[in-house]
Design an enzyme around this catalytic site. Sequence first.
Site, PDB file in Angstrom:
ATOM      1  N   PRO A   1       0.852  -1.129   0.123  1.00 56.21           N
ATOM      2  CG  PRO A   1      -0.645  -1.672   1.739  1.00 56.21           C
ATOM      3  CD  PRO A   1       0.769  -1.822   1.419  1.00 56.21           C
TER       4      PRO A   1
ATOM      5  CB  ALA B   1      -1.324   5.922  -0.569  1.00 54.53           C
ATOM      6  CG  ASP B   2       0.262   2.636   5.377  1.00 48.54           C
ATOM      7  OD1 ASP B   2      -0.955   2.448   5.833  1.00 48.54           O
ATOM      8  OD2 ASP B   2       1.361   2.740   6.072  1.00 48.54           O
ATOM      9  CB  ILE B   3       1.029   8.181   6.404  1.00 50.45           C
ATOM     10  CG1 ILE B   3       0.064   8.742   5.649  1.00 50.45           C
ATOM     11  CG2 ILE B   3       2.045   8.797   7.429  1.00 50.45           C
ATOM     12  CD1 ILE B   3      -0.627   9.794   6.432  1.00 50.45           C
TER      13      ILE B   3
END
Length: 288
Positions: A240, A242-244
């Site tokens: 993922p 886009a996971d911070i």
Amino acid sequence: MWQQRIEVEAPYDFSRVLERLAQDPLSVVDFKKQQLTVPLYINDTPVAVFVRSVGTKQSPVFLVEAQHPERKEAVLARLLRIFHWDRPLAPIQNYFLQTELHEIFRQHEGTPLVLEFDLYFCLIKCIIHQQLHMKVAYQMTERFVKTFGREIDGIWFYPRPEDVAKLRYDDLKALQFSSKKAEYIIDTSQLIAEGKLDLEKLADATDEEVMETLLAIRGIGPWTVQNFLLFGLGRPNLFPKADIGLQRAVQKLLSLETKPSLAQMEALSKRWEPYLSYASLYLWRSIE
């Protein structure tokens, strides 16, 4: 009470499993005994399963105990998937020792990808956790389960979709859920209770088919589907980007001044296929 001894291929570090699961206040973890209590629904029957490590990382052995001997076969089949006992970690470990993740994989050797105990609750938990700090997300999940779930001998079992489907939005808003999140949780539960969404069938679908099915549901976006694929269905090649948290881990790994761009994350992910899920897991562990 029945008991089953299970031997697993090395390396397998159950202490790492307990460390991670203990972050969740709903987990029943006994570090001294190296034991975890797993609440499972087997054909709608709640079964508390005790999983205890009696081996070592290099010689992993487990004792599984539970009531309901008639459910033994189904329980063991679920545990094999949940705890990654059905596939060896050594090839994955060896693969990443040849990459820039080698130090992280040495440090966390034998850490398996452990799945959520229930597909329905995995999806609901993903919705609850949307856009929340992890500590707050766990608190909200605990509040939800302890209000609408059931407690048996000190073990909390997650609420079932047919029960959540009957709730009013205000019931969740009273627990400080936002109006939209209350709607997402109850509406999704209604789809499952009415048979319009069959999560078990998604286990046999491709990643793309799962994504297409779940994205059509209001309140479910790419992040939620990726986490469901990863921690619900145990798909091995999820990243993922886009996971911070994942971005922070990569920033730390590469000593970057700022978080990596999505393009940088995509480029890195190409080097770690076909085991991106394990790259994701170990990167998360590196900043916990």
